[in-house]
Design an enzyme around this catalytic site. Structure first.
Site, PDB file in Angstrom:
ATOM      1  N   LYS A   1       0.818  -1.217   0.000  1.00 21.41           N
ATOM      2  CA  LYS A   1       0.000   0.000   0.000  1.00 21.41           C
ATOM      3  C   LYS A   1       0.856   1.272   0.000  1.00 21.41           C
ATOM      4  CE  LYS A   1      -4.171  -2.103   1.833  1.00 21.41           C
ATOM      5  NZ  LYS A   1      -3.850  -3.472   2.286  1.00 21.41           N
TER       6      LYS A   1
HETATM    7  C1  LIG Z   1      -4.624  -4.558   1.709  1.00 20.75           C
HETATM    8  C2  LIG Z   1      -3.917  -5.852   1.695  1.00 20.75           C
HETATM    9  C3  LIG Z   1      -4.324  -6.914   0.854  1.00 20.75           C
HETATM   10  C4  LIG Z   1      -5.567  -6.853  -0.003  1.00 20.75           C
HETATM   11  O1  LIG Z   1      -5.470  -5.960  -1.071  1.00 20.75           O
HETATM   12  P1  LIG Z   1      -6.797  -5.475  -1.821  1.00 20.75           P
HETATM   13  O2  LIG Z   1      -6.330  -4.519  -2.835  1.00 20.75           O
HETATM   14  O3  LIG Z   1      -7.668  -4.850  -0.767  1.00 20.75           O
HETATM   15  O4  LIG Z   1      -7.441  -6.696  -2.404  1.00 20.75           O
HETATM   16  C5  LIG Z   1      -3.564  -8.068   0.834  1.00 20.75           C
HETATM   17  N1  LIG Z   1      -2.477  -8.203   1.628  1.00 20.75           N
HETATM   18  C6  LIG Z   1      -2.059  -7.226   2.457  1.00 20.75           C
HETATM   19  C7  LIG Z   1      -0.871  -7.456   3.304  1.00 20.75           C
HETATM   20  C8  LIG Z   1      -2.761  -6.012   2.513  1.00 20.75           C
HETATM   21  O5  LIG Z   1      -2.346  -5.058   3.343  1.00 20.75           O
END
Ligand SMILES: *Cc1c(COP(=O)(O)O)cnc(C)c1O
Length: 431
Positions: free
Chosen positions: A107
């Site tokens: 993210k």
């Molecule tokens: C947010 C997150 C996900 C999921 O991603 P999406 O885009 O919401 O499907 C998977 N793994 C981790 C570690 C995350 O922080």
């Protein structure tokens, strides 16, 4: 570029408006009015391009002329300040490690890009302040806090469930200071999420210019396309088709991958792998989309019962379920199999994964049975250290602490405890 609301009941807006608003006034997600594939020579030549050049080509049409070329390049350079390696785990299976950024979560890419876009739009507008309001079950909050730290004209308010995030995650949210405020909610993640949704609908808070930094925001969602291109660039010379598996929660990541494919990126098949929060895998079996309350798992960043980006995926396929199912499968795995597999990957290959990546790996292995000649890639979305409470006891090892984590470990936690929506509201009024 103009963006329309997927609820079809709000005016089209510019990139800038869509980023600042987050969600359309009719509560729909914004979607770009047109998508133009990149020319064939771009993909023929991709191994000779830098990550920054690739990212610029991928995102430029979605920003249009609203951010000048030189500024956009600067935003991209600052966003991509780390590596995105593909690591061979076993024959024909690679991990795309997205966790080498400042908070060791994928993210970071979206948060860094979005914060810098907002900062650009705020430049010179002394009276325009935005408040980014975000609920986190763990990983989003840290990436948003780090990505927005010190960004001019933007206050960040993060709501997290007290006692339900790991110690490292809590420190990443609560120790930065400056324009980052952490609210510790007496409740679960859904309570945090509900309060945030309520605040967006509350007209008495309009003066705060509230926006969201979840993947509903186009400036967080779209840059997630970049790393699918980077994976292709690294694996292209193997000369085989690619199958990519995303561990999925809100389905923002996989939706960005499908967008990359729309731009011409040669990915043969996508897998959306989920934990027991299986709304989408069930939909593909029954044809009925039935959101459910989320269930807690060891891959907690994917504990989502109603994935917000799924409507965008359907739009990308013009709601044609047949076309969609040709490119896309979705499977669900429980904690028990995830735990066993985390261990067996380590025993067989020495690779240390974490629960989200393992769910992706499981979905990939299943789909690869239909693609014997392909190369499989699963996304490793967080560093194992972020889930050390799970990983260390399973593998019976101690993980070394990376520098990014070490720097927050001895900083002091600062948070404000709240329980009710009214307390959130008075916090926003007074800050
Ligand atoms: C947010 C997150 C996900 C999921 O991603 P999406 O885009 O919401 O499907 C998977 N793994 C981790 C570690 C995350 O922080």
């Amino acid at each position: 570029m103009k963006y329309y609301s997927l609820n079809q009941n709000a005016p089209k807006v510019s990139f800038e408006r869509a980023v600042i608003q987050g969600l359309a006034p009719d509560k729909g997600l914004y979607f770009p009015e047109s998508i133009t594939a990149l020319p064939a020579h771009f993909f023929e030549n991709i191994e000779n391009l830098s990550n920054e050049e690739i990212a610029f080509s991928a995102i430029q049409q979605f920003v249009g002329d609203e951010i000048p070329e030189a500024e956009l390049k600067k935003i991209i350079n600052e966003t991509l300040c780390f590596e995105f390696p593909t690591v061979k785990v076993e024959d024909s299976i690679y991990s795309l490690e997205l966790y080498h950024g400042p908070t060791m979560a994928f993210k970071d890419v979206g948060a860094r890009f979005m914060s810098r876009c907002l900062a650009y739009f705020n430049k010179g507008k002394t009276e325009q302040k935005n408040t980014v309001l975000v609920a986190t079950s763990g990983d989003t909050g840290g990436a948003v806090a780090s990505g927005f730290l010190g960004v001019n004209g933007v206050d960040v308010v993060i709501l997290y469930p007290s006692g339900k995030v790991s110690d490292i995650q809590e420190r990443q949210l609560t120790t930065l200071g400056q324009n980052i405020k952490a609210l510790e909610v007496d409740g679960v993640f859904d309570d945090c999420q509900d309060m945030v949704k309520k605040a967006f609908l509350d007209e008495s808070l309009d003066f705060k210019n509230l926006t969201s930094a979840n993947s509903i925001n186009i400036a967080r969602w779209l840059p997630q396309m970049f790393y699918f291109f980077f994976a292709y660039k690294q694996l292209k010379s193997l000369g085989k088709p690619l199958v990519v598996s995303c561990p999925s929660g809100n389905f923002g990541n996989i939706c960005a991958g499908i967008m990359a494919k729309k731009l011409g990126l040669p990915i043969e098949h996508f897998v959306a792998a989920t934990n027991v929060n299986d709304t989408v895998p069930q939909f593909l079996v029954t044809g009925k989309y039935e959101p459910k309350p989320s269930k807690a798992t060891i891959s907690n960043a994917m504990d989502v019962g109603n994935p917000s980006n799924f409507v965008r995926i359907q739009e990308l396929y013009n709601n044609d379920l047949n076309a969609f199912q040709k490119d896309f499968t979705s499977f669900s795995y429980d904690d028990e199999l995830t735990t066993e597999t985390l261990k067996s990957i380590y025993v067989k290959t020495g690779y240390i994964a974490e629960p989200h990546g393992v769910v992706g790996y499981l979905g990939l292995k299943k789909e690869m049975q239909n693609h014997p000649n392909a190369i499989g890639v699963f996304l490793e979305t967080a560093h194992p250290i972020k889930f050390l409470d799970v990983v260390e006891p399973i593998l019976k090892i101690e993980l070394p602490i990376p520098v990014q984590i070490e720097t927050v470990l001895n900083k002091e936690k600062v948070s404000v405890k709240i329980k009710t929506y009214d307390q959130l509201k008075s916090f926003l009024h007074s800050s």
